[in-house]
Design a protein around this motif. Sequence first.
Motif, PDB file in Angstrom:
ATOM      1  N   TYR A  79       0.840  -1.112   0.177  1.00  0.00           N
ATOM      2  CA  TYR A  79      -0.044   0.029  -0.020  1.00  0.00           C
ATOM      3  C   TYR A  79       0.886   1.335   0.105  1.00  0.00           C
ATOM      4  O   TYR A  79       1.951   1.227   0.089  1.00  0.00           O
ATOM      5  N   SER A  80       0.184   2.204  -0.274  1.00  0.00           N
ATOM      6  CA  SER A  80       0.886   3.622   0.027  1.00  0.00           C
ATOM      7  C   SER A  80       0.628   4.126   1.260  1.00  0.00           C
ATOM      8  O   SER A  80      -0.059   3.400   1.974  1.00  0.00           O
ATOM      9  N   LEU A  81       0.801   5.430   1.703  1.00  0.00           N
ATOM     10  CA  LEU A  81       0.711   5.867   2.809  1.00  0.00           C
ATOM     11  C   LEU A  81      -0.339   7.190   2.710  1.00  0.00           C
ATOM     12  O   LEU A  81       0.087   7.953   1.922  1.00  0.00           O
ATOM     13  N   GLU A 111       8.675   6.546  13.044  1.00  0.00           N
ATOM     14  CA  GLU A 111       9.794   6.198  12.172  1.00  0.00           C
ATOM     15  C   GLU A 111      10.054   7.325  11.418  1.00  0.00           C
ATOM     16  O   GLU A 111       9.221   7.963  11.094  1.00  0.00           O
ATOM     17  N   LEU A 112      11.250   7.273  10.937  1.00  0.00           N
ATOM     18  CA  LEU A 112      11.599   8.385   9.877  1.00  0.00           C
ATOM     19  C   LEU A 112      10.935   7.710   8.463  1.00  0.00           C
ATOM     20  O   LEU A 112      10.940   6.714   8.543  1.00  0.00           O
ATOM     21  N   LYS A 113      10.736   8.594   7.624  1.00  0.00           N
ATOM     22  CA  LYS A 113       9.915   8.285   6.235  1.00  0.00           C
ATOM     23  C   LYS A 113      11.370   8.439   5.552  1.00  0.00           C
ATOM     24  O   LYS A 113      11.861   9.448   5.125  1.00  0.00           O
ATOM     25  N   TYR A 114      12.055   7.181   5.089  1.00  0.00           N
ATOM     26  CA  TYR A 114      13.293   7.130   4.537  1.00  0.00           C
ATOM     27  C   TYR A 114      12.632   7.386   2.987  1.00  0.00           C
ATOM     28  O   TYR A 114      11.950   6.925   2.358  1.00  0.00           O
ATOM     29  N   ALA A 117      13.373   3.904  -2.570  1.00  0.00           N
ATOM     30  CA  ALA A 117      12.601   3.049  -3.725  1.00  0.00           C
ATOM     31  C   ALA A 117      12.096   2.148  -2.522  1.00  0.00           C
ATOM     32  O   ALA A 117      13.033   1.360  -1.971  1.00  0.00           O
ATOM     33  N   SER A 118      10.729   1.616  -2.452  1.00  0.00           N
ATOM     34  CA  SER A 118      10.369   0.632  -1.760  1.00  0.00           C
ATOM     35  C   SER A 118      10.867  -0.760  -2.441  1.00  0.00           C
ATOM     36  O   SER A 118      10.861  -0.911  -3.518  1.00  0.00           O
ATOM     37  N   ILE A 119      10.815  -1.730  -1.463  1.00  0.00           N
ATOM     38  CA  ILE A 119      11.430  -2.965  -1.821  1.00  0.00           C
ATOM     39  C   ILE A 119      10.698  -3.994  -0.833  1.00  0.00           C
ATOM     40  O   ILE A 119      10.414  -3.630   0.124  1.00  0.00           O
ATOM     41  N   GLY A 169      11.061  -2.492   2.957  1.00  0.00           N
ATOM     42  CA  GLY A 169      11.971  -1.633   3.341  1.00  0.00           C
ATOM     43  C   GLY A 169      12.164  -0.755   2.299  1.00  0.00           C
ATOM     44  O   GLY A 169      11.461  -0.477   1.221  1.00  0.00           O
ATOM     45  N   GLU A 170      13.217   0.395   2.494  1.00  0.00           N
ATOM     46  CA  GLU A 170      13.681   1.387   1.460  1.00  0.00           C
ATOM     47  C   GLU A 170      15.087   1.029   0.835  1.00  0.00           C
ATOM     48  O   GLU A 170      15.870   1.140   1.721  1.00  0.00           O
ATOM     49  N   ILE A 171      15.173   1.071  -0.162  1.00  0.00           N
ATOM     50  CA  ILE A 171      16.465   1.236  -0.724  1.00  0.00           C
ATOM     51  C   ILE A 171      16.684   2.638  -1.139  1.00  0.00           C
ATOM     52  O   ILE A 171      16.085   3.548  -1.712  1.00  0.00           O
ATOM     53  N   TYR A 308       3.836  11.973   7.906  1.00  0.00           N
ATOM     54  CA  TYR A 308       3.739  13.437   8.356  1.00  0.00           C
ATOM     55  C   TYR A 308       4.843  14.073   7.459  1.00  0.00           C
ATOM     56  O   TYR A 308       5.919  13.651   7.642  1.00  0.00           O
ATOM     57  N   LYS A 309       4.597  14.974   6.502  1.00  0.00           N
ATOM     58  CA  LYS A 309       5.298  15.418   5.593  1.00  0.00           C
ATOM     59  C   LYS A 309       6.201  16.689   6.293  1.00  0.00           C
ATOM     60  O   LYS A 309       5.297  17.631   6.539  1.00  0.00           O
ATOM     61  N   PHE A 310       7.397  16.837   6.216  1.00  0.00           N
ATOM     62  CA  PHE A 310       8.090  18.156   6.502  1.00  0.00           C
ATOM     63  C   PHE A 310       7.829  18.845   5.579  1.00  0.00           C
ATOM     64  O   PHE A 310       7.752  18.874   4.314  1.00  0.00           O
TER      65      PHE A 310
END
Length: 665
Positions: A79-81, A111-114, A117-119, A169-171, A308-310
Amino acid sequence: MTVKQKIQSLRNELNTHNHNYYVLDNATISDLEFDLKLKELEKLEAENPEFFDANSPTQRVGGSITKNFETVTHKNRMYSLDNSYSKEDLLDWEKRIQKILGRTELEYTCELKYDGASINLTYENGQFVKAVTRGDGFQGDEVTANIKTILSIPLTLKGDFVSDFEMRGEIILPLNGFIKMNEERVANGEEEYRNPRNTASGSLKLQDSAEVAKRPLDCLLYQVVTSERKYKTHFESLKNARKVGFKVPETITLAKSIDKVFEFVNHWDEKRHDLPYETDGIVIKVNNLQQQEELGYTSKAPRWAIAYKFKAEQVSTILNEITYQVGRTGAITPVANLEPVQLAGTTVKRASLHNADQIEKLDIRVNDTVFVEKGGEIIPKIIAVDFTKRPKNSEPTHYATNCPECNSELIRTEGDAKHYCPNEFGCAPQITGRIQHFISRKAMDIDGLGGETVDLLRKEGLIQNYADLYDLKVEQIIPLERMAEKSAQNMISGIEKSKEISFEKVLFALGIRFVGETVAKKLAKHFKSIDNLMTANFETLIAVDEIGDRIAQSILDFSSDLGNIQLINRLKDSGVQLEVSAESLENQTDKLQGQIFVVSGVFHQMSRNELKKAIEDNGGKVSSSISKKTSFIVAGDNMGPSKLAKAETLGVTIISEQDFIDMVS
Ligand code: AMP
Ligand code: ZN
């Protein structure tokens, strides 16, 4: 110890060192020792192919080529967020979920939003199985071979964990690695990558996994997906994932209330610029997994999580002046010189304006008040002009018509965003830049001569181009500032020694636009001499593997220039290698052109390395893993059973050592 045990123990040891270094950031072995152990393991595996293991540390160097990535359906949708931009948004979200769950006290993880690219990584019985990109959330591309080269991703898990699961996770591409990659691109005369995120996601789809292996990618994990109910909370599942080897960032924090979430948000809004990678926000998740299940998903995103977007940091300041920089290839870059201002933790004095179109589009003028933003890009950029503050006497910007260094009239060819100074041989930064490139480590690698000295020699009128280097005499250099007899001597012997540098490196050193290291190698291999290359026509050039219109045209432009022809002749006279040496030519053919080989097992008439070299010398390619693209497998004794099985299912032709020798002789 049996061979099998020895192999296993080496694998364990290497895995542990990898984990210590790439996940825990704590080296426990020197590079040299690591390489020696890896070599030892490679040798044992080659001699005992029956113990082949796709997850062995030896399988992480890359080398396999994927032309078309296979589309794979996700077992669990990715899913997306949902996004939020303010504390009010977050409070609204909390109210909604409190209502659904019928309780007010909730615990969250922050958590931080890294930003990468999601994997999705699949593991079975503690073994890595495959990696798939998010794609449209239902289906993604299988990029297993590329992902294996990322050394912080464990291929074999240690300790107790759920048996079948997906790890998400995120690459990412950490900032220092990104900056280093760009420095190399600049040195190769290539355009810089714009930002780490796109570069990371582009890396996943590279066809050559050996190229991916060269990139300093990392993978930060944020979710365990499993149907087993082993863990009660998200936090606990991640903590255990960290224990078995995954890189789960330590920044993840439990928050007992939404106020604690705000504290986390505030902290990282300020501190995020100190991180070694980029983040564009925070992800808040309901910690209890049972509650997550109750909340479920909307058609797009989980209800139990929110991003939450900075706000991208922006400041306004005054544009004092527009100056123009001239690169080694003559490309002009306009630069905004700003009234110094604090932005995202650093003082910003300059911003890139990219090109003339950009200036026109935003209508940027000197003395304007402009908004500067530091977003995904390392170099800050001007995003808009504050027209309310424009001075009355303001005048539209007239883009430079002449070179700031040599005053030549600038040119701009159609389809090119940049202006160029055409005065290749008379424009100081181009002259110096080209010679600096010529002597650099990956080119002629001239010891005893540095970038500043090149500029000094040029100013003194001793060199105007790289061919002049070979006419320099010690007596001319000694009288120069900060030069002693010893250093002059070193410089001359360094220049002398560069005559041994191989043709492919010389070709790269010439600094032909778009001819970077890899392209130079290809061209040298194909044309074998500068004369062949410079007399080739467009059709011959583009017929070479991976040489496109743009490169071909650039070579033609270079070859038709009289000045260049003279330079090349002078280099030839000086004894610089302008053709492939007789020695390396001797055994070369293109009999195996276009064929991809996999080598497996033990050989008798030649070593594995000799065999591989013979393949390459005859124009073939060596790959480390079998795929549909493999043309032949050269099988020695004891070829691994799994390779054999794979070759049979894919219908790849297996040949013997003798068959191969017959093929090339
Ligand atoms: P978006 O692409 O804006 O819909 O955001 C969703 C993406 O954020 C996911 O696909 C993940 O790749 C990424 N992401 C980065 N960090 C996290 C994290 N800590 N938790 C969940 N997703 C994350
Ligand atoms: Zn110029």
